[in-house]
Design an enzyme around this catalytic site. Sequence first.
Site, PDB file in Angstrom:
ATOM      1  N   ASP A 153      24.945 -41.837 -33.734  1.00 39.66           N
ATOM      2  CA  ASP A 153      24.724 -42.312 -32.378  1.00 39.66           C
ATOM      3  C   ASP A 153      25.280 -43.733 -32.206  1.00 39.66           C
ATOM      4  O   ASP A 153      25.670 -44.384 -33.178  1.00 39.66           O
ATOM      5  CB  ASP A 153      23.206 -42.315 -32.142  1.00 39.66           C
ATOM      6  CG  ASP A 153      22.870 -42.123 -30.678  1.00 39.66           C
ATOM      7  OD1 ASP A 153      23.780 -41.960 -29.869  1.00 39.66           O
ATOM      8  OD2 ASP A 153      21.657 -42.131 -30.384  1.00 39.66           O
TER       9      ASP A 153
ATOM     10  N   TYR B 211      19.883 -40.441 -44.602  1.00 43.72           N
ATOM     11  CA  TYR B 211      19.992 -41.653 -43.801  1.00 43.72           C
ATOM     12  C   TYR B 211      19.011 -42.698 -44.323  1.00 43.72           C
ATOM     13  O   TYR B 211      18.006 -42.345 -44.951  1.00 43.72           O
ATOM     14  CB  TYR B 211      19.633 -41.371 -42.342  1.00 43.72           C
ATOM     15  CG  TYR B 211      20.710 -40.702 -41.514  1.00 43.72           C
ATOM     16  CD1 TYR B 211      21.527 -41.447 -40.668  1.00 43.72           C
ATOM     17  CD2 TYR B 211      20.892 -39.328 -41.562  1.00 43.72           C
ATOM     18  CE1 TYR B 211      22.494 -40.830 -39.889  1.00 43.72           C
ATOM     19  CE2 TYR B 211      21.872 -38.711 -40.781  1.00 43.72           C
ATOM     20  CZ  TYR B 211      22.669 -39.469 -39.951  1.00 43.72           C
ATOM     21  OH  TYR B 211      23.628 -38.871 -39.183  1.00 43.72           O
TER      22      TYR B 211
END
Lengths: 247, 247
Positions: B45, B103
């Site tokens: 993102d 992540y």
Amino acid sequence: MQYDGTCYAGFQRQKDVVTVQGVLEDALGRLLKHPVTVRAAGRTDSGVHARGQVVAFNTISSIPPGRIPKGLLGLLPDDIIVDWAGEIALDFDPVKDAVSKTYCYRIWRGKRMPVMAHRYVLWYPGGLDYQLMVDEALDFEGTRNFANFRALGSSAKTTVRRVTRARWVQKDVGGQKNVLWEFWVTADGFLYRMIRLMVGTLLDVGRGYLPAGTVRDALKAAESRNGFRVGKCAPGKGLCLEKVCFP
Amino acid sequence: MQYDGTCYAGFQRQKDVVTVQGVLEDALGRLLKHPVTVRAAGRTDSGVHARGQVVAFNTISSIPPGRIPKGLLGLLPDDIIVDWAGEIALDFDPVKDAVSKTYCYRIWRGKRMPVMAHRYVLWYPGGLDYQLMVDEALDFEGTRNFANFRALGSSAKTTVRRVTRARWVQKDVGGQKNVLWEFWVTADGFLYRMIRLMVGTLLDVGRGYLPAGTVRDALKAAESRNGFRVGKCAPGKGLCLEKVCFP
């Protein structure tokens, strides 16, 4: 104060470009409700960073100095942080009163560059003779004439500076041995682009483009007011003002 | 490949904004002399970084794949680095073939923020109950329905994901104890803004704004197709795609 200098045309306020001084003075002006002019210990160049910059200014505001860092948080961009503020003698001058300034120039020697360091470290994976650069750097130490290590545009009265430390340090990062090379230099003051020319020269000696002894010869030539071909100016991104010492 | 996502409107190519995919495809097109479309394992993102992104593309170029990283060096900006390239089966799909993605979300807990980390770490000096956040995070582990941990705009067919790791780690930096908190999460896939909503929720529980058990209750509510109020989306800057695993 600290700043990431990547997006600034240096510290000093200039017309038509964004500088650290301009942004800081605007934020201080809004906080203190009157125009503010700051004076900084080190006038860092375009793209150069600071972890230990020191600035002074006069104010008539009644805001307690200890509240200024927090007050500036919302007024400054994320790449400028004021860590501390306090009152000091009216005649304090961060330039003249500074006993020494310490800068560090960082070089990444690995084949893979960590992208999160790209703004703060020069990526230089090519061949370099570390021991040669260590020896060459030592020649900078002492009270010497640095006329051959300054760029045009310097308005300094004298080109003599006392360098008390000019040392390379190798560091391990993420399990990789000696992958970060740091050049630490401390002096009573620096000429325009002096450190970047010092580093550029050390790199050119280290890669065999300039002969060993270039530093010694360039300093000697300055004593007899002779020019001397030194290395080219290393990029600003690797340089950071680490510390300013006062008596 | 790695990138600093600060200046990009996310990975995926979009009209009128600068994206990692757009910049990468343009550079690859110039290098390989034909239009290139890449497919990435993780569609990060806006503002989110990557240290271990994996992309695939087809080419008719005769440039040996091993030469592509060096060829891209001069064509890509400093905040995008391709570390490696190689040939792979034509039917390889970095999204479908990925077994897991990892992540990390980083939070700076010190009173003084190191300015050089401002693009990669969220500064959160306020009070947080670490043990509570550790316990709460463990509830994310397992094959669960994450419908309450996704933002609008998600087009995923199913909201069930298998999270194999959701752990906090505390790290010392520069002599300061436990000043960097890292949230490591591994799953077979993630929904739109899922990790940032997970982190936002853990922070809200840690500061006492949401009750302990929020994660468990929100996951349970999703099983009966009920909505549940979770924390707000944590800023993208703290998040980084660390690793994609293939069989």
